[in-house]
Write a protein that holds these residues in place. Structure first.
Motif, mmCIF file in Angstrom:
data_model
loop_
_atom_site.group_PDB
_atom_site.id
_atom_site.type_symbol
_atom_site.label_atom_id
_atom_site.label_comp_id
_atom_site.label_asym_id
_atom_site.label_seq_id
_atom_site.Cartn_x
_atom_site.Cartn_y
_atom_site.Cartn_z
ATOM 1 N N LEU A 109 -76.345 20.727 -15.968
ATOM 2 C CA LEU A 109 -75.990 20.458 -13.836
ATOM 3 C C LEU A 109 -77.088 20.819 -13.201
ATOM 4 N N THR B 263 -77.604 20.402 -10.068
ATOM 5 C CA THR B 263 -77.631 20.420 -8.065
ATOM 6 C C THR B 263 -76.619 21.588 -7.897
ATOM 7 N N ASP B 264 -76.919 21.933 -6.831
ATOM 8 C CA ASP B 264 -76.231 22.794 -6.852
ATOM 9 C C ASP B 264 -74.513 21.885 -6.040
ATOM 10 N N THR B 265 -75.111 20.626 -5.772
ATOM 11 C CA THR B 265 -73.278 19.627 -5.129
ATOM 12 C C THR B 265 -72.786 20.193 -6.647
ATOM 13 N N ASP B 266 -73.501 19.565 -8.117
ATOM 14 C CA ASP B 266 -72.849 19.596 -8.766
ATOM 15 C C ASP B 266 -71.645 21.295 -9.192
ATOM 16 N N LEU C 68 -70.564 23.235 -6.841
ATOM 17 C CA LEU C 68 -69.500 22.861 -5.605
ATOM 18 C C LEU C 68 -68.802 22.245 -6.501
ATOM 19 N N LYS C 69 -68.937 21.183 -7.219
ATOM 20 C CA LYS C 69 -67.785 20.458 -7.846
ATOM 21 C C LYS C 69 -67.013 20.897 -8.422
ATOM 22 N N ALA C 70 -67.589 21.466 -9.252
ATOM 23 C CA ALA C 70 -67.427 22.192 -10.278
ATOM 24 C C ALA C 70 -66.296 23.188 -9.984
ATOM 25 N N GLU D 10 -64.820 23.609 -7.509
ATOM 26 C CA GLU D 10 -63.452 22.422 -6.962
ATOM 27 C C GLU D 10 -62.591 22.356 -8.021
ATOM 28 N N ASP D 11 -63.401 21.567 -8.755
ATOM 29 C CA ASP D 11 -62.835 21.014 -10.556
ATOM 30 C C ASP D 11 -61.684 22.576 -11.405
ATOM 31 N N TRP D 12 -62.794 23.465 -10.683
ATOM 32 C CA TRP D 12 -61.523 25.017 -11.773
ATOM 33 C C TRP D 12 -60.169 24.633 -10.545
ATOM 34 N N ARG E 129 -58.633 22.608 -8.501
ATOM 35 C CA ARG E 129 -57.485 21.867 -8.780
ATOM 36 C C ARG E 129 -57.533 22.469 -10.305
#
Length: 107
Positions: free
Chosen positions: A2, A4-7, A9-11, A13-15, A17
């Motif tokens: 990973l 960036t912080d964007t990555d 935050l996406k992770a 969200e994935d967790w 979901r």
């Protein structure tokens, strides 16, 4: 890896979901020589898996422990870490700075 912080935050969200309990820790204030900038993130799931960093490693263990409590009870917390005589035997920042970290459950 990973990058960036964007990555991170996406992770998170994935967790969520995937049905996992997740907490987000964010650096909200720094003073002096702080290892990570304001806005840096660490995410933690209910199994204590984590991604990101709020301190370069020196206080992550304590943040993870608090995050597990946040996941369980839903109450956000503000954590403070630094170096002072009265905290010399507890977890702290060897760099001499201070940080505040906001930990919240991801809904």
């Amino acid at each position: 890896m990973l990058s960036t912080d964007t990555d991170v935050l996406k992770a998170a969200e994935d967790w969520r979901r995937a049905g996992k309990g997740v907490a987000l820790a964010t650096v909200i204030e720094t003073w002096g020589s702080a290892p990570r900038a304001i806005g840096s993130h660490l995410i933690i799931d209910e199994d204590a898996n984590f991604l990101g960093s709020v301190s370069g490693g020196c206080v992550e263990g304590s943040v993870i422990t608090e995050a597990l409590d946040v996941i369980a009870d839903g109450r956000p917390r503000v954590l403070e870490f630094g170096v002072a005589d009265e905290t010399a035997w507890r977890v702290g920042l060897s760099c001499g700075g201070r940080i505040k970290i906001y930990v919240e459950r991801v809904e």
